[in-house]
Design a protein around this motif. Sequence first.
Motif, short mmCIF file in Angstrom:
data_model
loop_
_atom_site.label_atom_id
_atom_site.label_comp_id
_atom_site.label_asym_id
_atom_site.label_seq_id
_atom_site.Cartn_x
_atom_site.Cartn_y
_atom_site.Cartn_z
N LYS A 1 0.79 -1.23 0.00
CA LYS A 1 0.00 0.00 0.00
C LYS A 1 0.83 1.28 0.00
CE LYS A 1 -3.80 -2.20 2.54
NZ LYS A 1 -4.66 -2.14 3.73
N LYS A 2 2.14 1.18 0.23
CA LYS A 2 2.95 2.38 0.41
C LYS A 2 4.05 2.47 -0.65
CE LYS A 2 2.13 2.82 5.39
NZ LYS A 2 2.74 2.97 6.73
N GLY A 3 4.27 3.71 -1.11
CA GLY A 3 5.34 3.98 -2.05
C GLY A 3 6.15 5.18 -1.59
N HIS A 4 7.41 5.23 -2.01
CA HIS A 4 8.28 6.34 -1.59
C HIS A 4 9.22 6.72 -2.73
CE1 HIS A 4 11.87 8.16 0.36
NE2 HIS A 4 10.93 8.81 1.01
N ILE A 5 9.35 8.03 -2.95
CA ILE A 5 10.27 8.57 -3.96
C ILE A 5 11.04 9.71 -3.32
CG2 ILE A 5 10.42 9.91 -6.11
CD1 ILE A 5 8.02 8.29 -7.11
N SER A 6 12.34 9.75 -3.56
CA SER A 6 13.13 10.89 -3.09
C SER A 6 14.08 11.33 -4.19
CB SER A 6 13.91 10.53 -1.81
OG SER A 6 14.93 9.59 -2.10
N PHE A 7 14.32 12.63 -4.22
CA PHE A 7 15.25 13.22 -5.18
C PHE A 7 16.01 14.31 -4.44
CE2 PHE A 7 15.97 16.58 -8.47
CZ PHE A 7 16.94 15.89 -9.20
N LYS A 8 17.29 14.06 -4.17
CA LYS A 8 18.08 14.96 -3.34
C LYS A 8 19.45 15.19 -3.98
CE LYS A 8 19.32 15.72 1.51
NZ LYS A 8 19.33 15.13 2.87
N PRO A 9 19.52 16.05 -5.00
CA PRO A 9 20.80 16.30 -5.66
C PRO A 9 21.71 17.19 -4.83
CG PRO A 9 19.11 17.68 -6.62
CD PRO A 9 18.42 16.79 -5.63
N THR A 10 22.99 16.94 -4.87
CA THR A 10 23.96 17.79 -4.20
C THR A 10 24.13 19.08 -4.99
OG1 THR A 10 25.83 16.87 -5.40
CG2 THR A 10 25.17 15.75 -3.37
N LEU A 11 24.86 20.02 -4.43
CA LEU A 11 25.13 21.27 -5.13
C LEU A 11 25.83 21.01 -6.46
CD1 LEU A 11 26.24 23.72 -2.29
CD2 LEU A 11 24.27 23.98 -3.79
N ASP A 12 26.83 20.15 -6.45
CA ASP A 12 27.57 19.86 -7.69
C ASP A 12 26.68 19.19 -8.73
OD1 ASP A 12 29.90 21.01 -6.79
OD2 ASP A 12 30.75 19.12 -6.04
N GLN A 13 25.77 18.33 -8.27
CA GLN A 13 24.88 17.66 -9.21
C GLN A 13 23.86 18.61 -9.82
OE1 GLN A 13 23.58 14.64 -6.44
NE2 GLN A 13 24.79 13.04 -7.46
N GLN A 14 23.61 19.73 -9.15
CA GLN A 14 22.66 20.71 -9.67
C GLN A 14 23.27 21.62 -10.74
OE1 GLN A 14 20.58 22.92 -6.51
NE2 GLN A 14 21.08 21.25 -5.11
N ARG A 15 24.58 21.69 -10.82
CA ARG A 15 25.24 22.66 -11.70
C ARG A 15 25.12 22.24 -13.18
NH1 ARG A 15 28.44 25.73 -8.18
NH2 ARG A 15 29.04 24.60 -6.27
N THR A 16 25.02 23.26 -14.06
CA THR A 16 24.99 22.98 -15.50
C THR A 16 26.37 22.61 -16.02
OG1 THR A 16 25.25 25.35 -15.91
CG2 THR A 16 23.00 24.48 -15.93
N CYS A 17 27.41 23.05 -15.31
CA CYS A 17 28.79 22.67 -15.67
C CYS A 17 29.66 22.84 -14.42
CB CYS A 17 29.32 23.54 -16.81
SG CYS A 17 29.43 25.29 -16.40
N GLU A 18 30.85 22.35 -14.47
CA GLU A 18 31.75 22.41 -13.32
C GLU A 18 31.99 23.87 -12.94
OE1 GLU A 18 36.10 20.63 -11.89
OE2 GLU A 18 35.32 20.25 -13.91
N ASN A 19 31.79 24.17 -11.65
CA ASN A 19 31.97 25.51 -11.08
C ASN A 19 30.96 26.55 -11.57
OD1 ASN A 19 34.24 24.65 -9.61
ND2 ASN A 19 35.56 24.97 -11.41
N CYS A 20 29.93 26.10 -12.34
CA CYS A 20 28.87 27.02 -12.77
C CYS A 20 27.95 27.34 -11.59
CB CYS A 20 28.03 26.41 -13.89
SG CYS A 20 28.89 26.28 -15.46
N SER A 21 27.31 28.49 -11.65
CA SER A 21 26.33 28.86 -10.62
C SER A 21 24.90 28.67 -11.14
CB SER A 21 26.53 30.31 -10.19
OG SER A 21 26.38 31.18 -11.30
N GLN A 22 24.75 28.27 -12.41
CA GLN A 22 23.43 28.07 -12.99
C GLN A 22 22.93 26.66 -12.68
OE1 GLN A 22 23.29 28.96 -17.13
NE2 GLN A 22 21.09 28.58 -17.34
N SER A 23 21.62 26.55 -12.39
CA SER A 23 21.06 25.27 -11.96
C SER A 23 20.44 24.51 -13.12
CB SER A 23 19.99 25.49 -10.89
OG SER A 23 19.36 24.27 -10.56
N LEU A 24 20.65 23.18 -13.12
CA LEU A 24 20.00 22.29 -14.07
C LEU A 24 18.51 22.12 -13.77
CD1 LEU A 24 22.51 19.30 -14.38
CD2 LEU A 24 21.66 20.67 -16.28
N LEU A 25 18.13 22.39 -12.53
CA LEU A 25 16.77 22.09 -12.07
C LEU A 25 15.80 23.13 -12.61
CD1 LEU A 25 17.53 21.13 -8.36
CD2 LEU A 25 17.80 19.77 -10.44
N ASP A 26 15.18 22.82 -13.74
CA ASP A 26 14.26 23.76 -14.37
C ASP A 26 13.29 22.98 -15.23
OD1 ASP A 26 12.93 25.87 -15.45
OD2 ASP A 26 14.63 26.71 -16.56
#
Length: 810
Positions: free
Chosen positions: A139-164
């Motif tokens: 009866k129960k389901g679970h989903i989690s999505f927890k990206p780190t700061l580096d995983q959110q970046r569009t490129c190495e050392n970028c400040s722009q986020s992929l999450l869009d």
Amino acid sequence: MSETLRSEILIMTWTIDGITYPGNIKEKEAAKQQYEKAVSRGQTAGLVKASGRKTEKFTVSVNIAAGSKVTFELTYEELLKRHFGKYEMFIKVKPKQLVKDFEIEVNIFEPQGISELEAEGTFITNDLQNVIKKSFSHKKGHISFKPTLDQQRTCENCSQSLLDGDFIVKYDVKRTTPDNLQIVNGYFVHFFAPTNLPKLPKNVIFIIDISGSMSGREIEQTREALLKILDDIKEDDHFNFILFGSDVHIWKETLIKATPENLDEARKFVRSIDTEGMTNLYGGIMKGIDMLNAAHEGNLVPKRSASIIIMLTDGQPNVGISNTQDIQTHVKKAIEGKYTLYNLGFGYGVDYNFLEKMALENKGLARRIYPDSDSALQLQGFYDEVSNPMLLDVELNYPENEIEDVTKNSFKHFYDGSEIVVAGRFRDINQNSLTVDVKGEGANDVLSFTTQQDKEQTAEVFQEQEYIFGDFIERLWAYLTIEQLLEKRIAATGEEKENFTAKALDLSLKYKFVTPLTSMVVTKPEGNENQAAIADKPTEARGAPIVAQASPAHYVHASSPTWYTSVDGDPHFIISVPQKEDAICFNINENPGAVLSLINDPVTGITVNGELIGDKKVDNDAKIQNTYFGKLGIANKHLDIKVTVTPEKITIQNETGKTTFTWLDSVTLKQEGLTLIINKKKSLMLSMSSSASFVIVLHQVWKKHPLHKDFLGLYTLESHKLSAQTQGLLGQFFHPIDFTILEIHSGSDPKKPDATMIFKNKELIVTRGWQKDYRRDPEHGIDIPCWFVHNNGAGLIDGVHTDYIVSSLF
């Protein structure tokens, strides 16, 4: 600042300078005036309003006063629709920056059981795919999505986020019957979604606007979508194309069968479609209706088949009959309820209100197609929803002498992968059961289903998972009723429209829905104005704790608390919440002999269980037998130490043997992994290794007391030394929790106001009161103010209290 979201029911709160202000649902204009007044004064304010004609999209406007720090919390509820055999939830993800602690967590509870679970995102890259964690069991389901700061970046050392983009959760439930009926508190909801039925043949006429305004990108995307649709048409289907500009053009004189040869010819025709002239919408749609009438009258299409008209236009009629009211009247008279009309409005130049009215009057719906790069996919997506009819003329019949105020219960078509939802209320709130008859015309014969349900079966389901907004089925009935009143309002005029509006407004205000008629507003009160809406925190003062009633809906109290978690008395639990400088409390009512799991930490190996004892007899005045803890078992599994405490003795058992003390002893014992200090006839302190410490208080009564027995109380100190995985009636609260108090108002006891507590996105009714703390004064105790959660802590504790009953003390 404003943001648009999709939802149905919302709870919004602000926390400004440590004080929580709840959102209030008001008539739309009144809410707007209150918000604008606050903004004009430079004050912090928020407004949530419907941004469409229905109840699915909302705009949140926020104004924050200069120099203010505000915590904004929005809780929303959405009725998930079933498309293509799955329920879908879209979560908008647009942080527009890197977020240190970004997390999406989805918990699903389905009484029928979960059959499949998916999660995806429009922004998910191959690297982010592994960040999505999902699991489900029964009866129960679970989903989690927890990206780190580096995983959110569009490129190495970028400040722009992929999450869009969109994070999308899809799932379905196990289905052993074609429907599911639930009954709670005088209301019912009926979910109907049969599977494995043979598909009905369909007869589709595509009526396409080719006026000059469709030239360029719009006609290109229309051709692209029609070519993909032709790939999905089944061989048993019949179809045709009608084009309207200044004149009306037909592909074939009548509907033709979707043979491979005919489909190839249709593709050539679609590729040749081009724009011309003005917009003879009336001529195009009337030609389509006439063609369907002729096909049925001439038996050119199967008798058991679904006939559908899909019209696409981007403008307004300006050739032939151009008065939209006249067109609506002629179309409704011509269709006579025999066919379903779907109107697709391309872009923003259409008279969408006209298209929607005409569709609703003919058992269909309207959909806006947004001019974008994916317009062809939008068109094809709509067709996919209606491409697989399974039943015709579906009716869900309920006993008229038992049921009233039923939502829409007859449907022209049932499509594969969708779901019909009907709700209503009983004339007699105490009625225990309901029988439903469902009829529909299938591909081969008339199908009939009968379902019977009693409310005890539903009650068992809802004991497992308390619903976030309380009376789920009643609120669902109200939501569907409002939604359908708003639909009727679209096509109505005069007094009838006013009546639909008034009914929808009354229900929206009663059930606190944001609709096109209402808005939610949050403003900070001026001075002492509206103070009843503020949930104050306790304040510090010298002397003994006091509780004072400030007004019927407002409380103030002062105390000098010591923060810990405890269970004592009959038995009452006190949960300290230091960051709130407040406490939550609840009782557990179980039979004598029951053993309850209080603390269970798999990491440190510490467990504490307690066995209940009862009074010597039932209290005739209270008509109940009170219970208390008569035996406590504290163990460290890693060190193989067990300590049993009763009102008579304390027994320690380890690998070297067994040692026993009585409460008459004054003892300080220190050995490997264990410290025990007995305060003669009063209390003992126990600690194991470097984990939490426990104080056990002895309550002694007169030996010849006619009713009561000696019993024990348990107080935990330094509980932060236990792990985050600790469970149990006490253990689950050993690490930080949070809650919000809203809507404080008079309760049944004038000294104890009631309020609404928001805890883990659940809405609980709580009462302000106090419980006794006997740790420092075992004889008289000290009153600790707290918010009391009723019904054995339902909604506060994980699961239900019976989940914590264990077989023995160890």
